[in-house]
Design a protein around this motif. Structure first.
Motif, PDB file in Angstrom:
ATOM      1  N   PRO A  11       0.857  -1.267   0.113  1.00 24.30           N
ATOM      2  CA  PRO A  11       0.609   0.330  -0.228  1.00 24.30           C
ATOM      3  C   PRO A  11       0.470   1.541  -0.048  1.00 24.30           C
ATOM      4  O   PRO A  11       1.565   1.370   0.739  1.00 24.30           O
ATOM      5  N   ARG A  19       5.185  10.611  -2.628  1.00 24.41           N
ATOM      6  CA  ARG A  19       5.038  10.835  -0.877  1.00 24.41           C
ATOM      7  C   ARG A  19       5.945  10.509   0.291  1.00 24.41           C
ATOM      8  O   ARG A  19       7.234  10.282   0.190  1.00 24.41           O
ATOM      9  N   TYR A  24      11.018   8.558   1.832  1.00 27.52           N
ATOM     10  CA  TYR A  24      10.624   8.458   0.828  1.00 27.52           C
ATOM     11  C   TYR A  24      12.108   8.280  -0.298  1.00 27.52           C
ATOM     12  O   TYR A  24      12.274   7.543  -1.548  1.00 27.52           O
ATOM     13  N   ASN A  74       8.377  -5.371  -0.630  1.00 27.84           N
ATOM     14  CA  ASN A  74       8.261  -4.046   0.476  1.00 27.84           C
ATOM     15  C   ASN A  74       6.876  -4.304   0.243  1.00 27.84           C
ATOM     16  O   ASN A  74       6.030  -3.584  -0.084  1.00 27.84           O
ATOM     17  N   ALA A  76       4.608  -2.635   2.755  1.00 28.58           N
ATOM     18  CA  ALA A  76       4.863  -1.752   2.722  1.00 28.58           C
ATOM     19  C   ALA A  76       4.000  -1.289   4.413  1.00 28.58           C
ATOM     20  O   ALA A  76       4.874  -2.672   5.023  1.00 28.58           O
ATOM     21  N   ALA A  77       3.226  -0.860   5.135  1.00 29.48           N
ATOM     22  CA  ALA A  77       2.547  -0.964   5.781  1.00 29.48           C
ATOM     23  C   ALA A  77       1.631  -2.487   6.580  1.00 29.48           C
ATOM     24  O   ALA A  77       2.081  -2.795   7.419  1.00 29.48           O
ATOM     25  N   HIS A  80       4.063  -5.226   8.911  1.00 26.52           N
ATOM     26  CA  HIS A  80       3.249  -5.207  10.472  1.00 26.52           C
ATOM     27  C   HIS A  80       2.252  -5.448  11.212  1.00 26.52           C
ATOM     28  O   HIS A  80       1.933  -5.540  11.965  1.00 26.52           O
ATOM     29  N   HIS A 100      12.574  -2.121   2.578  1.00 29.31           N
ATOM     30  CA  HIS A 100      12.343  -0.918   3.064  1.00 29.31           C
ATOM     31  C   HIS A 100      12.599   0.538   2.787  1.00 29.31           C
ATOM     32  O   HIS A 100      14.650  -0.268   2.592  1.00 29.31           O
ATOM     33  N   ILE A 101      12.974   0.567   2.026  1.00 28.07           N
ATOM     34  CA  ILE A 101      13.280   2.050   1.631  1.00 28.07           C
ATOM     35  C   ILE A 101      13.699   2.805   2.561  1.00 28.07           C
ATOM     36  O   ILE A 101      15.253   3.507   2.613  1.00 28.07           O
ATOM     37  N   SER A 102      13.377   2.604   3.883  1.00 28.27           N
ATOM     38  CA  SER A 102      12.522   3.758   5.178  1.00 28.27           C
ATOM     39  C   SER A 102      13.769   2.665   5.850  1.00 28.27           C
ATOM     40  O   SER A 102      13.862   1.362   5.843  1.00 28.27           O
ATOM     41  N   VAL A 104      13.532   1.426   8.595  1.00 31.14           N
ATOM     42  CA  VAL A 104      12.186   0.936   9.990  1.00 31.14           C
ATOM     43  C   VAL A 104      12.689   1.790  11.182  1.00 31.14           C
ATOM     44  O   VAL A 104      12.001   1.526  12.303  1.00 31.14           O
ATOM     45  N   ARG A 107      12.646   4.407  13.400  1.00 25.67           N
ATOM     46  CA  ARG A 107      11.410   5.525  13.263  1.00 25.67           C
ATOM     47  C   ARG A 107      10.034   4.622  14.552  1.00 25.67           C
ATOM     48  O   ARG A 107      10.696   3.692  15.503  1.00 25.67           O
ATOM     49  N   ARG A 111       6.672   0.057  13.203  1.00 28.49           N
ATOM     50  CA  ARG A 111       7.508   0.019  12.597  1.00 28.49           C
ATOM     51  C   ARG A 111       8.661  -0.922  12.234  1.00 28.49           C
ATOM     52  O   ARG A 111       9.533  -1.796  11.750  1.00 28.49           O
TER      53      ARG A 111
HETATM   54  C1  DQA Z   1       8.154   0.560   4.680  1.00 24.87           C
HETATM   55  C2  DQA Z   1       8.277   1.193   5.601  1.00 24.87           C
HETATM   56  C3  DQA Z   1       6.561   0.626   5.825  1.00 24.87           C
HETATM   57  O1  DQA Z   1       6.840   1.245   7.596  1.00 24.87           O
HETATM   58  C4  DQA Z   1       5.501   1.860   5.624  1.00 24.87           C
HETATM   59  O2  DQA Z   1       4.856   1.631   5.823  1.00 24.87           O
HETATM   60  C5  DQA Z   1       5.480   2.099   4.529  1.00 24.87           C
HETATM   61  C6  DQA Z   1       6.786   1.899   3.442  1.00 24.87           C
HETATM   62  C7  DQA Z   1       9.255   1.496   3.897  1.00 24.87           C
HETATM   63  O3  DQA Z   1       9.723   0.697   2.338  1.00 24.87           O
HETATM   64  O4  DQA Z   1      10.716   1.610   4.420  1.00 24.87           O
HETATM   65  O5  DQA Z   1       5.366   2.067   3.659  1.00 24.87           O
HETATM   66  O6  DQA Z   1       7.667  -0.042   3.639  1.00 24.87           O
END
Ligand code: DQA
Length: 144
Positions: A11, A19, A24, A74, A76-77, A80, A100-102, A104, A107, A111
């Motif tokens: 998502p 975004r 990101y 990836n 994403a949310a 978790h 994961h791009i970031s 986590v 954060r 996450r």
């Molecule tokens: C993410 C990290 C997740 O916590 C977040 O919900 C995302 C992107 C990342 O690529 O860093 O949507 O997966």
């Protein structure tokens, strides 16, 4: 026979580049696909997919059972929250690399936990979109 790597995205990643670019980055999923395609040796192909719907990600993982040599995901949310994505990945026999791009772990605490990591053969976080390339490289080295 061509080996296909599935690159699955959960998502909100359709908005990559627009975004929260401070988290990101400015690159898009099209950039991710182009960068990953450049790495492919002969005999490999990739399919990059994104959905905001958990069930669609599950369906693509089921499809990957027949079509893919490995998965870079990836979630994403869904990382978790989703036991469904974990259960689907547990039915896949090839390598699974979680990206994961970031970073986590720097954060919010929610996450820090990943259901997907209970299945993933490798976990990459905080490399920006280069993480996808590292994931693809790893799938290639595990399946060559
Ligand atoms: C993410 C990290 C997740 O916590 C977040 O919900 C995302 C992107 C990342 O690529 O860093 O949507 O997966």
């Amino acid at each position: 026979m061509t080996k296909t790597i599935y690159i699955l995205n959960g998502p909100n990643l359709n908005l990559l580049g627009k975004r929260q670019p401070e988290i990101y980055g400015a690159d898009t999923l099209e950039d991710v696909e182009a960068n990953c395609r450049r790495l492919l040796p002969g005999g490999y192909d990739l399919r990059l997919l994104q959905s905001n719907w958990e069930g669609q990600i599950v369906d693509w993982i089921h499809e990957a059972r027949e079509e893919a040599c490995g998965i870079v995901i990836n979630p994403a949310a869904l990382t978790h929250t989703s036991v469904a994505v974990l259960d689907a990945l547990n039915t896949f026999e090839g390598p699974v690399i979680e990206v994961h791009i970031s970073q986590v772990h720097k954060r919010e605490a929610f996450r820090h936990h990943s259901y997907v990591s209970m299945r993933a053969d490798g976990v990459i976080a905080g490399l920006g979109i280069e993480g996808y390339e590292a994931g693809v490289r790893r799938v290639i080295s595990l399946t060559a």
